[in-house]
Design an enzyme around this catalytic site. Sequence first.
Site, short mmCIF file in Angstrom:
data_model
loop_
_atom_site.label_atom_id
_atom_site.label_comp_id
_atom_site.label_asym_id
_atom_site.label_seq_id
_atom_site.Cartn_x
_atom_site.Cartn_y
_atom_site.Cartn_z
N SER A 22 0.87 -1.35 -0.06
CA SER A 22 0.08 -0.06 0.04
C SER A 22 1.03 1.15 0.26
O SER A 22 1.67 1.43 -0.82
CB SER A 22 -0.87 0.04 1.20
OG SER A 22 -1.83 0.98 1.21
N TYR A 31 -5.13 8.34 -6.13
CA TYR A 31 -4.42 7.43 -5.54
C TYR A 31 -4.58 7.14 -4.13
O TYR A 31 -4.45 5.78 -3.80
CB TYR A 31 -2.92 7.97 -5.90
CG TYR A 31 -1.85 7.11 -5.28
CD1 TYR A 31 -1.49 6.01 -6.13
CD2 TYR A 31 -1.10 7.25 -4.33
CE1 TYR A 31 -0.17 5.01 -5.41
CE2 TYR A 31 -0.16 6.47 -3.54
CZ TYR A 31 0.23 5.35 -4.44
OH TYR A 31 1.32 4.71 -3.86
N LYS A 56 -5.23 3.06 -2.44
CA LYS A 56 -4.35 2.67 -1.47
C LYS A 56 -5.33 2.32 -0.25
O LYS A 56 -5.00 1.23 0.75
CB LYS A 56 -3.12 3.35 -1.11
CG LYS A 56 -2.24 3.20 -2.28
CD LYS A 56 -1.67 1.69 -2.50
CE LYS A 56 -0.85 1.91 -3.73
NZ LYS A 56 -0.53 0.44 -4.26
#
Length: 284
Positions: free
Chosen positions: A136, A151, A155
Amino acid sequence: METNKIWFVTGASKGLGLTLVQKLLANGISVAATSRNVEDLKKAVGNDTAQFLPLATDLKSEASIQEAIEKTVAHFGRVDVIVNNAGYGLLGSVEELSDAEIRGNFEINVFGVFNVIRKAMPYLRAQRSGHILNISSIGGFMGGFPGFGAYCATKFAVNGLSESLAEEVRSFGVKVTIVEPGYFRTDFLSDSSIGLPKTEIAEYKEVRDSQNAHQNEINGKQLGNPEKAAEAMIRIVSEANPPMNLFLGSDAFAVANGKIAAVQKELEDWKSLTVSTDFEVESV
């Protein structure tokens, strides 16, 4: 360090994945590694022994991933450690990014992880052992980075699926660790690893400043050492009780502690409102 386990690493032709594969091989550990272009992968790794199995794999294709896992088991006899490392950054405000750009990021960073896990779990479940490392980011724990909404969303999704997965597979002897690096000195911030919106909106000053900082100020000066990150991941696979969350880097440590402290403060500040939303319990 356990050298008898078979590793499977996605996104291994560059960055942290490449460093991990090279470190594994240097320590006599067998590894299957994937990339979209197998020739680029072979050239980057620079190892032509039977301990290294390079695989051209499309993470958007379940059939391609199934084939890669099957080839790994056929070549080595088993698979023990799954490292979902493949992914890329996307820098742009939520308003700027198109639906296609955001979905493309999720396709690799999230759905690719789901696909690999689904194809690997039948083997791990059957042998009643294994360890899944989902790479992650500190951006999967704290999202306060202008321009990284998409983004960070990918994650955060990886973190959530990992926590749930850990509960699902514990009885099969399979362990799950979320690896959350800070800034490491890889090519992650280079043009080949980070996407930018096709259409930029000049008014988003904070996003443009963030973009400039990441590409021109932070890149090449990151505190994190990829070699040490790889060593840390190899170490925890040998631990009897590995962590659920493995933060890597002093910057990640500081950011995580800051987030935890901020949440704890908000919990206390708003406790009365929070608990006031329950049904009232009648006293007997």
